[in-house]
Scaffold this motif. Structure first.
Motif: not given
Length: 421
Positions: A29, A81, A99, A320, A323, A336, A340
């Motif tokens: 990320s 990610t 997704y 996702p 989130t 994310l 994770y």
């Protein structure tokens, strides 16, 4: 067999890959936010490919811990990610289905590559198979190059205008003016710190903290059936062939759950209740685990594999989405990474704990009960978050109606559009 080591020592390679991938998810990320998702995925593809190629020259199991476990795991983390975050940036109206299709790639790859890798091992030995897989994984660099950078509506409001897409609310980002592609000036240390604080301000949100607790319970319970379903089936008298077939069923239905549940949740009548659908999927998984000790034949274990596989695919596709609903699309990549990251330690510890329960009690009942109660607890936590958000929205809506009630008629009669300057 090659190095003369036991199953316990060899299994650490797989555990290290999974744990490193999740532990380094925030790194993916960070690089995606600082440089671009494109750079992060290309770098990850290069590292994971190098890790597999170097593993083909292994001289010891410890060597494989480093190359196949750590180096390849870091490469996968840099790819995972940012690639998922890009899906949330590109799709709005059919986000859950998008997704689902994207996440189904993992199940499809596992389903196809398992026999292919076995064939490669038979033809070229395990070293040749790893070398060929290194070449296959290098195509992640090609996939990363195809990730076209875009800018979101939230970023435009913060500064800088871009051509806006009316449906999804983003504009195409030119390579010359991309703020994600260009590194920040060296003299802007304070700007970097401020930007980092903005990227992770969601960590102070009570809703996200509750969601994080839910994911900890989820990660603690979801992996146990995958590890102990086949040993349990063998323990109750199911043949080796049928026990392996249970995992095949679970894997195929997992793919079906990824796509079909995402499609269902995107329907107009369910779109408002995506959090509830996620909660139901996780809760149903937990209930399935609680009933396993009663299933002692192959005919009864097949429905379990179907139901557990379907709901497992369903919740994976919605992680996702749930989130994003809480932190927003702009912060999705950073969020994310944290999500994770939270999966790493439970993934590493829950299988040994489940094995300890089997050794202590002599049965698999306690292990599956642990999995079931962890999943149900995760569902209850997310239901608490959903209930609190609903009450908060209701209270805010009532307050707004109370404040704007006398001016409602004036607002309805006004037809002059507002011009943004």
């Amino acid at each position: 067999m090659h190095f003369g080591r036991d199953y316990s020592g060899t299994a650490w390679i797989h555990s290290l890959v999974d744990c490193t991938t999740m532990l380094c998810a925030p790194l993916g990320s960070f690089i995606g936010n600082r440089l671009s998702c494109r750079v992060a995925v290309i770098l990850g593809g290069f590292l994971s490919s190098i890790g597999l190629v170097l593993s083909s020259f292994a001289t010891s199991l410890e060597y494989l811990y480093l190359t196949l476990g750590v180096l390849t795991g870091v490469g996968f983390a840099l790819c995972y990610t940012p690639a998922i975050a890009m899906v949330g940036s590109y799709f709005c109206e059919r986000k859950a289905m998008a997704y689902g299709i994207a996440m189904s790639g993992s199940g499809i790859g596992t389903f196809i590559l398992a026999p292919v890798v076995q064939l490669l091992i038979e033809q070229y030995s395990w070293r040749g198979a790893l070398l060929i897989l290194g070449g296959v994984v290098s195509n992640l660099c090609v996939c990363g190059a195809l990730l076209r950078p875009i800018t979101l509506t939230e970023e435009e409001e913060a500064g800088g205008l871009a051509p806006l897409d009316s449906e999804c609310g983003y504009g195409v980002k030119s390579q010359a003016t991309s703020t994600l592609e260009e590194p920040l000036p060296i003299s802007g240390q304070g700007r970097r710190c401020f930007q980092s604080m903005r990227e992770y301000r969601f960590l102070l949100m009570p809703d996200f903290l509750m969601l994080a607790v839910s994911f900890l319970f989820l990660a603690s319970g979801c992996s146990l059936p995958f590890v102990y379903l086949v040993p349990y089936a063998l323990d109750v008298g199911v043949s080796h062939h049928q026990a392996a077939f249970l995992m095949s069923i679970l894997g195929v239905i997992d793919i079906v759950g990824n796509i079909t549940f995402g499609w269902l949740v995107d329907r107009r009548y369910l779109k408002k209740y995506r959090n509830v659908c996620y909660m139901i999927a996780v809760g149903m998984e937990g209930l399935c685990c609680l009933f396993i000790p009663l299933l002692r034949t192959f005919a009864l274990l097949v429905p379990f594999s179907v139901l557990y596989g379907y709901f497992d695919g369903a919740y994976v596709a919605l992680i996702p989405v749930v989130t994003s609903d809480i932190v927003g699309t702009t912060n999705l990549s950073s969020a994310l990474g944290i999500v994770y990251f939270l999966h790493a330690i439970p993934y590493l510890l829950s299988p040994p704990i489940g094995g300890w329960l089997v050794d202590t009690t002599g049965t698999y009942t306690a292990t599956f009960f642990l999995s079931g109660f962890a999943l149900i607890s995760s569902s209850l936590v997310i239901s608490t978050v959903t209930g609190i958000r609903h009450c908060r929205r209701t209270q805010k809506h009532r307050q707004n109606n109370k404040d704007t009630g006398p001016k409602q008629e004036t607002c309805q009669t006004s037809t002059q559009p507002q011009v943004k300057r």
